[in-house]
Scaffold this active site. Structure first.
Site, mmCIF file in Angstrom:
data_model
loop_
_atom_site.group_PDB
_atom_site.id
_atom_site.type_symbol
_atom_site.label_atom_id
_atom_site.label_comp_id
_atom_site.label_asym_id
_atom_site.label_seq_id
_atom_site.Cartn_x
_atom_site.Cartn_y
_atom_site.Cartn_z
ATOM 1 N N THR A 247 13.932 3.020 2.960
ATOM 2 C CA THR A 247 14.764 4.266 3.617
ATOM 3 C C THR A 247 16.114 4.401 3.154
ATOM 4 O OG1 THR A 247 15.486 2.679 5.393
ATOM 5 C CG2 THR A 247 13.296 3.544 5.865
ATOM 6 N N ASP B 169 0.923 -1.231 0.012
ATOM 7 C CA ASP B 169 0.059 -0.117 -0.048
ATOM 8 C C ASP B 169 0.870 1.114 -0.135
ATOM 9 O OD1 ASP B 169 -1.660 2.088 0.434
ATOM 10 O OD2 ASP B 169 -2.704 1.425 2.312
ATOM 11 N N HIS C 11 18.128 13.820 13.543
ATOM 12 C CA HIS C 11 18.519 12.787 12.469
ATOM 13 C C HIS C 11 17.489 12.145 11.931
ATOM 14 C CE1 HIS C 11 20.428 9.380 10.587
ATOM 15 N NE2 HIS C 11 19.888 8.396 11.471
ATOM 16 N N SER D 227 15.833 -0.534 16.548
ATOM 17 C CA SER D 227 16.675 0.811 16.238
ATOM 18 C C SER D 227 15.710 1.768 16.658
ATOM 19 C CB SER D 227 17.118 0.667 14.893
ATOM 20 O OG SER D 227 18.060 1.856 14.573
ATOM 21 N N SER E 251 23.743 4.688 15.141
ATOM 22 C CA SER E 251 23.241 3.333 15.626
ATOM 23 C C SER E 251 24.662 2.810 16.158
ATOM 24 C CB SER E 251 22.733 2.427 14.574
ATOM 25 O OG SER E 251 21.298 3.022 14.100
ATOM 26 N N GLU F 272 30.060 6.507 7.066
ATOM 27 C CA GLU F 272 29.918 5.008 7.280
ATOM 28 C C GLU F 272 29.999 4.157 5.877
ATOM 29 O OE1 GLU F 272 25.800 3.478 8.672
ATOM 30 O OE2 GLU F 272 25.716 5.478 9.505
ATOM 31 N N ASN G 176 17.517 8.484 3.498
ATOM 32 C CA ASN G 176 18.263 8.391 4.495
ATOM 33 C C ASN G 176 19.655 8.908 4.051
ATOM 34 O OD1 ASN G 176 19.748 7.940 6.953
ATOM 35 N ND2 ASN G 176 19.136 5.955 7.087
ATOM 36 N N LYS H 189 8.348 11.161 15.738
ATOM 37 C CA LYS H 189 8.129 10.526 16.989
ATOM 38 C C LYS H 189 8.820 11.049 18.218
ATOM 39 C CE LYS H 189 7.054 5.849 14.745
ATOM 40 N NZ LYS H 189 7.557 4.630 14.531
ATOM 41 N N CYS I 105 25.882 7.181 12.163
ATOM 42 C CA CYS I 105 25.203 8.688 11.711
ATOM 43 C C CYS I 105 25.530 9.682 12.386
ATOM 44 C CB CYS I 105 23.688 8.228 11.435
ATOM 45 S SG CYS I 105 22.980 6.933 10.380
#
Length: 387
Positions: free
Chosen positions: A152, A29, A233, A201, A308, A79, A275, A242, A111
């Site tokens: 992403t 979707d 980030h 994560s 991370s 990275e 990203n 969030k 990151c």
């Protein structure tokens, strides 16, 4: 002494994939990508671009010959490094024609590394006030075709000139940080693509934000009302939202509304690129500068950096007097709008065509319009062309 971001520039290649097209090809979707993840487009990195060429293109947009004379340190955060020994910064020193009296270093912590580079540059300039430092965050985010993380992906490079009396942002020495050895995301030396526990994560990202933001408030005495915008980030834009919801949970309605509105400006470019790993936070800052219409000198911008594995940090910066003279409204949107839209088949072919462990291979650079391009390898030595 005021030290911070004097100039900022960005580069991403001329190709993109529409998330509606990817959703259709993956039988998903489209709203799962467009709303659930918060991505509308994804930058596609052709084999003729790598972190070095993208970094060179980004830095070339902002530097003058006078800047190059004053720069005595190049810090390259990535990275997605192209060599286990040689720093990407030393390629930049040659490609952009820097003097040889310069320190060149590559930094790695997922990151987060570009944030570390800014703070290292801050300390260097505090001891050497006439110096300038070039900080670059450049990456190519790859998770694999048909994987959960595919949506992403993205890539590009952010270049920042750090100096005293900066024209854009004064970086404050108020940071709080948090580190823990966790396996939420990693890429073994044998892997070309990242391994990630996506839900875990996200939880670590949010948990680290709570730690550093609570410590920041205790350290400075500032509550959420002291901020005029918050940059995060953005591995995908919904994740930053969030974190913002945590920050404004107890804010009054006016503050919460303002910060939510500005977050839409922060996420605008990332929504169309994906990203950026080390450059993600600072692409958000550039997006805020170019898309917000009510920023004023002295406003405080919150910065949440996360890498991370894991490292988190929260710090702030103050917009400098006259900063708006050095920012062109929606300038990079024009570049994004001019990109070529790929079909899913074209994207997959490009994805599978990058140079891996090949001794010699020449790339066709004729279709890449960038000034700096990666032309292939000869006896394992990377070849770059400057047009």
């Amino acid at each position: 002494m005021n030290i911070g971001i004097d100039k900022i520039g960005f580069f991403t290649p001329h190709l993109y994939l529409d998330m509606k097209d990817l959703a259709e090809a993956r039988n998903v979707d489209p709203n799962k990508y467009l709303i659930g993840i918060g991505q509308s487009k994804m930058a596609v990195i052709p084999p003729t671009q790598d972190v070095v060429s993208m970094a060179a293109n980004a830095a070339d947009k902002i530097l003058t010959e006078e800047d190059k004379e004053q720069i005595d340190m190049i810090l390259f955060a990535t990275e997605s490094g192209v060599d286990n020994s040689k720093s990407g910064a030393v390629y930049i020193q040659r490609l952009l024609g820097f003097k040889k009296q310069v320190r060149v270093v590559e930094l790695k912590q997922a990151c987060y590394a570009a944030t570390a580079a800014i703070h290292f540059a801050h300390g260097h300039i505090a001891m050497n006030p006439d110096s300038k430092v070039l900080v670059i965050g450049a990456d190519n985010a790859r998770y694999g075709l048909g994987t959960k993380g595919e949506v992403t992906q993205g890539g590009g490079a952010v270049a920042m000139l750090i100096s005293r009396n900066p024209r854009i942002l004064s970086v404050q020495d108020d940071g709080t940080y948090w580190a823990d050895d966790v396996m939420d995301f990693w890429r073994p030396l044998t892997h070309d693509e990242a391994l990630v526990d996506g839900k875990y994560s996200t939880n670590v990202y949010l948990d680290f934000f709570k730690h550093v933001f609570e410590e920041y408030q205790a350290k400075t005495g500032f509550d959420i009302s002291k901020f005029d915008a918050m940059c995060f980030h953005l591995p995908y834009t919904k994740e930053g939202f969030k974190a913002l919801k945590i920050a404004i949970e107890n804010a009054d309605a006016e503050v919460a509304t303002k910060l939510t509105r500005e977050f839409e400006n922060v996420r605008r470019y990332s929504n169309q690129i994906g990203n950026l790993y080390t450059g993600s936070l600072y692409l958000g800052f550039l997006s805020l500068l170019e898309n917000a219409t009510d920023l004023k000198p002295g406003m405080r911008i919150g910065m949440y950096s996360y890498g991370s594995g894991a490292q988190g940090e929260f710090y702030s910066g103050l917009l400098r007097p006259g900063f708006d003279k050095y920012i062109e409204h929606q300038a990079f949107q024009k570049t994004l709008d001019a990109r070529k839209r790929l079909t899913v088949d074209e994207y997959e072919k490009i994805y599978n065509s990058r140079i891996k462990d090949e001794k010699t291979r020449k790339l066709d650079i004729s279709s890449d319009p960038a000034k700096f391009v990666f032309a292939g390898v000869e006896d394992y030595q990377r070849q770059y062309v400057v047009r």
